[in-house]
Design a protein around this motif. Structure first.
Motif, PDB file in Angstrom:
ATOM      1  N   ARG A  45      -4.100   6.343   6.172  1.00 19.02           N
ATOM      2  CA  ARG A  45      -3.104   7.425   6.150  1.00 19.02           C
ATOM      3  C   ARG A  45      -3.698   8.706   6.753  1.00 19.02           C
ATOM      4  O   ARG A  45      -2.981   9.504   7.356  1.00 19.02           O
ATOM      5  CB  ARG A  45      -2.670   7.702   4.708  1.00 19.02           C
ATOM      6  CG  ARG A  45      -1.753   6.664   4.143  1.00 19.02           C
ATOM      7  CD  ARG A  45      -1.113   7.171   2.873  1.00 19.02           C
ATOM      8  NE  ARG A  45      -0.349   6.121   2.216  1.00 19.02           N
ATOM      9  CZ  ARG A  45       0.380   6.315   1.137  1.00 19.02           C
ATOM     10  NH1 ARG A  45       0.430   7.496   0.573  1.00 19.02           N
ATOM     11  NH2 ARG A  45       1.048   5.330   0.585  1.00 19.02           N
ATOM     12  N   LEU A  69      -4.116  -5.439   4.809  1.00 15.46           N
ATOM     13  CA  LEU A  69      -2.725  -5.454   5.282  1.00 15.46           C
ATOM     14  C   LEU A  69      -2.555  -6.214   6.596  1.00 15.46           C
ATOM     15  O   LEU A  69      -1.450  -6.570   6.976  1.00 15.46           O
ATOM     16  CB  LEU A  69      -2.207  -4.018   5.436  1.00 15.46           C
ATOM     17  CG  LEU A  69      -1.980  -3.245   4.137  1.00 15.46           C
ATOM     18  CD1 LEU A  69      -1.599  -1.810   4.422  1.00 15.46           C
ATOM     19  CD2 LEU A  69      -0.883  -3.915   3.307  1.00 15.46           C
ATOM     20  N   ALA A 116       2.807   0.503   6.196  1.00 17.30           N
ATOM     21  CA  ALA A 116       2.395  -0.814   5.668  1.00 17.30           C
ATOM     22  C   ALA A 116       1.555  -1.557   6.716  1.00 17.30           C
ATOM     23  O   ALA A 116       1.781  -2.735   6.985  1.00 17.30           O
ATOM     24  CB  ALA A 116       3.630  -1.614   5.281  1.00 17.30           C
ATOM     25  N   ARG A 117       0.638  -0.853   7.312  1.00 16.71           N
ATOM     26  CA  ARG A 117      -0.236  -1.419   8.353  1.00 16.71           C
ATOM     27  C   ARG A 117      -1.677  -1.061   8.012  1.00 16.71           C
ATOM     28  O   ARG A 117      -1.924  -0.066   7.318  1.00 16.71           O
ATOM     29  CB  ARG A 117       0.086  -0.829   9.736  1.00 16.71           C
ATOM     30  CG  ARG A 117       1.542  -0.802  10.090  1.00 16.71           C
ATOM     31  CD  ARG A 117       1.990  -2.095  10.711  1.00 16.71           C
ATOM     32  NE  ARG A 117       3.446  -2.180  10.682  1.00 16.71           N
ATOM     33  CZ  ARG A 117       4.134  -3.196  11.149  1.00 16.71           C
ATOM     34  NH1 ARG A 117       3.511  -4.226  11.669  1.00 16.71           N
ATOM     35  NH2 ARG A 117       5.435  -3.212  11.071  1.00 16.71           N
ATOM     36  N   PRO A 118      -2.610  -1.834   8.530  1.00 12.18           N
ATOM     37  CA  PRO A 118      -4.018  -1.544   8.184  1.00 12.18           C
ATOM     38  C   PRO A 118      -4.593  -0.337   8.916  1.00 12.18           C
ATOM     39  O   PRO A 118      -5.604  -0.441   9.613  1.00 12.18           O
ATOM     40  CB  PRO A 118      -4.735  -2.843   8.575  1.00 12.18           C
ATOM     41  CG  PRO A 118      -3.880  -3.454   9.609  1.00 12.18           C
ATOM     42  CD  PRO A 118      -2.475  -3.045   9.337  1.00 12.18           C
ATOM     43  N   ASN A 147      -7.129  -0.451   3.135  1.00 15.49           N
ATOM     44  CA  ASN A 147      -5.899  -1.183   3.451  1.00 15.49           C
ATOM     45  C   ASN A 147      -6.127  -2.181   4.585  1.00 15.49           C
ATOM     46  O   ASN A 147      -5.196  -2.585   5.261  1.00 15.49           O
ATOM     47  CB  ASN A 147      -4.751  -0.223   3.754  1.00 15.49           C
ATOM     48  CG  ASN A 147      -5.043   0.687   4.915  1.00 15.49           C
ATOM     49  OD1 ASN A 147      -6.084   0.551   5.562  1.00 15.49           O
ATOM     50  ND2 ASN A 147      -4.150   1.594   5.197  1.00 15.49           N
ATOM     51  N   LYS A 148      -7.366  -2.571   4.776  1.00 19.56           N
ATOM     52  CA  LYS A 148      -7.693  -3.557   5.825  1.00 19.56           C
ATOM     53  C   LYS A 148      -6.990  -4.894   5.559  1.00 19.56           C
ATOM     54  O   LYS A 148      -6.674  -5.631   6.479  1.00 19.56           O
ATOM     55  CB  LYS A 148      -9.216  -3.776   5.878  1.00 19.56           C
ATOM     56  CG  LYS A 148      -9.989  -2.545   6.317  1.00 19.56           C
ATOM     57  CD  LYS A 148     -10.020  -2.421   7.839  1.00 19.56           C
ATOM     58  CE  LYS A 148     -10.710  -1.145   8.267  1.00 19.56           C
ATOM     59  NZ  LYS A 148      -9.791  -0.077   8.665  1.00 19.56           N
ATOM     60  N   GLY A 182       0.806  -1.220   0.000  1.00 28.05           N
ATOM     61  CA  GLY A 182       0.000   0.000   0.000  1.00 28.05           C
ATOM     62  C   GLY A 182       0.836   1.265   0.000  1.00 28.05           C
ATOM     63  O   GLY A 182       0.301   2.373   0.122  1.00 28.05           O
TER      64      GLY A 182
END
Lengths: 292, 278
Positions: free
Chosen positions: B110, A78, B105-107, A75-76, A54
């Motif tokens: 941003r 991830l 790089a985490r859920p 981005n869940k 991402g």
């Protein structure tokens, strides 16, 4: 789409201005496998990993995780991944423990996982030391610790053996194998082709943003019919093989040579005269040729 | 969100550069107060010299309140340098040191990450302004004591001892609004820059040019100056007017608010769509 695939890349494209960093890349990664992503510098490996993590937002194509399309805006997904992209960069002014706690807070995890991860990579005794005092190899191990912190299904590790001494490489390989035994899928990019042959189940080779190869290591070895022989008498061995076995020598050095042969290892060993001592003989995947 | 804020606060607290501004103020203020005390007579003469022909002054005009007023007047235009130290590198520092590779790089969205950083910038700016004004007041009162505050506003204006303290609070509030706008500008540049020096240089250059526009008596500049936040760096002075020009303060708050919202909007837009390639 086959159910044993955990990750599917479909026509993934990324341009940086006029440069095609990734040009219609499509391949699959099997569940619970160790998949090598290889390629020289600038081949697009890191770009692919950044897209998956991402970090790169503008790209085209599709990526499927467990057959579900990854949505660029969310981005869940991830949560299923642990990343170590290029050299691991930490907050150098913080201790190893505090660095991992930072990532823990992001995911609302209990701090116990910090200590477990640090023990796993043999950094527990160093937990209170600031990262700026760490060697490169220790940072690599801390990079693994942060990637496995939330117990993800898939690990994406960019050059995990970089900067490690031989013992460190052996320990890292053992750790990666251990993670696979726990049921995790691991994608690693590395330049150490021996590790790929030993460690990986399948491999994707990229060159200048293009997909050169996607295959299992086993298939590659069967298909390429390459055998690597180490000996103290390589010139004599080379002459003998050329004259008597009609094998095509792919490459040779002072200590070893690689040939293409329809014989299997046992047959070939039996054919080589006893006065040419063989140190080792093994199948070769031919990745070196592809890589170069 | 609380955890994200905690992370950003920890990063700020552990970084040495966060303390540069506070350290400078700690050292500089007693030095200036000492100088005011030492050169009190000459300062009094230069400030009120001409008026002494018409008025009879009993006692000294130099006291802790006046010293604080002078300190703020001298240093307020330099505060953008200090208040942007954290804002300049809070985002760009993570690009340049590549720490975003792991952090983003985490859920987590941003937007939330940037919001936590923005809140920390606002907290830092507010704390710094608070510390600057009230530490100056503390040191000055401790050294020079209390008294009436004499300022120039439509002639000489004496503000009685009991009428001064709330005005320092007001001066803190109004000057903080301007500094928040300056920090927002620096924060925005931080989201588009990959090193932490560029945001400070660009911000200070903009403040410098804006201040020059407010000082140069050219029609065009006079026309645009009310719409620039840089024209309000000395707005703290209005807290010592009688009566307080609330309409001028409200107008300043509106202009600075609009600029702040614009910078924040641009920051979020750029950050959310940016490819992290560092």
């Amino acid at each position: 789409m086959r159910k044993d695939f955990i990750l599917n890349f479909e026509n993934v494209k990324k341009n940086f201005g006029q440069i095609k960093a990734l040009d219609n890349i499509s391949f699959n990664v099997n569940k619970n496998s160790i998949h090598g992503i290889l390629g020289p510098n600038g081949s697009g490996k890191s770009t692919l990993m950044r897209i998956l993590s991402g970090l790169i937002k503008s790209w085209s194509g599709n990526i499927f995780l467990h057959e579900k399309r990854i949505e660029k805006k969310s981005n869940k997904y991830l949560k299923s991944f642990g990343f170590m992209i290029e050299e691991p960069s930490f907050y150098e002014y913080l201790s190893a423990e505090e660095n991992l706690k930072i990532f823990c807070r992001l995911l609302n995890y209990n701090f116990n996982v910090v200590f477990e991860s640090l023990k796993r990579v043999d950094l527990y005794d160093w937990r209170k030391i600031k990262v700026k005092n760490f060697s490169y190899g220790m940072k690599q191990r801390l990079g693994i610790a942060q990637a496995i912190l939330h117990d993800p299904d898939i690990l994406i590790l960019d050059e995990p053996n970089n900067g490690l001494d031989p013992k460190g490489i052996a320990d890292m390989n053992r750790l990666i194998e251990g993670l696979q035994e726990e049921g995790k899928t691991i994608c690693i990019s590395t330049h150490i082709l021996k590790d790929v042959e030993r460690l990986c189940d399948s491999v994707t080779v990229l060159k200048k943003g293009k997909l050169i190869l996607n295959s299992s290591i086993k298939d590659l070895m069967i298909k390429n019919k390459l055998i690597n022989i180490s000996s103290t008498k390589i010139p004599q061995l080379e002459d003998y093989l050329k004259n008597n076995i009609k094998s095509k020598i792919i490459r040779s050095s002072n200590k070893s040579l690689t040939l293409k042969s329809n014989f299997n290892i046992q047959e070939l060993t039996a054919k080589i005269p006893k006065d040419i001592p063989i140190i080792s003989i093994a199948r070769d995947s031919g990745l070196t040729e592809l890589f170069i | 969100m609380t955890n994200l804020l905690k992370n950003e606060l920890i990063k700020m607290i552990y970084k040495k550069r966060s303390y540069i501004s506070f350290s400078l103020i700690i050292v500089l203020i007693p030095f200036i107060v000492g100088a005011i005390d030492h050169g009190g007579n000459s300062l009094e003469k230069s400030l009120y010299g001409q008026l002494s022909d018409s008025f009879l002054f009993v006692g000294s005009l130099i006291n802790g309140y006046l010293a604080t007023y002078i300190i703020i007047a001298i240093l307020i235009s330099h505060m953008p340098f200090l208040s942007t130290i954290v804002a300049s590198e809070i985002v760009s520092g993570e690009y340049s040191k590549s720490t975003f590779r792991l952090y983003l790089a985490r859920p987590i969205s941003r937007r939330k990450i940037l919001l936590s950083k923005l809140i920390v910038v606002f907290i830092y700016t507010t704390l710094l302004m608070f510390f600057f004004i009230f530490y100056s007041l503390f040191v000055s009162l401790l050294w020079l004591g209390k008294g009436d505050l004499a300022v120039f506003h439509r002639g000489l204006l004496f503000l009685s001892d009991g009428d001064v303290m709330w005005r320092f609070w007001l001066s803190f509030c109004v000057s903080n609004i301007v500094m928040i706008t300056v920090s927002s500008l620096c924060f925005f540049i931080s989201t588009i820059s990959s090193n932490s020096v560029t945001p400070i240089i660009i911000t200070i250059s903009i403040v410098f040019v804006g201040t020059a526009i407010s000082l140069i008596p050219i029609d065009l500049f006079q026309l645009i100056n009310p719409y620039l936040f840089t024209g309000y760096v000395n707005i703290f002075l209005t807290a010592f007017y009688d009566p307080i020009p609330w309409s001028q303060i409200s107008y300043m708050a509106m202009i600075c608010g609009l600029w702040t919202i614009t910078f924040i909007f641009l920051s979020f837009y750029k950050f959310e769509n940016r490819d992290i390639t560092e």
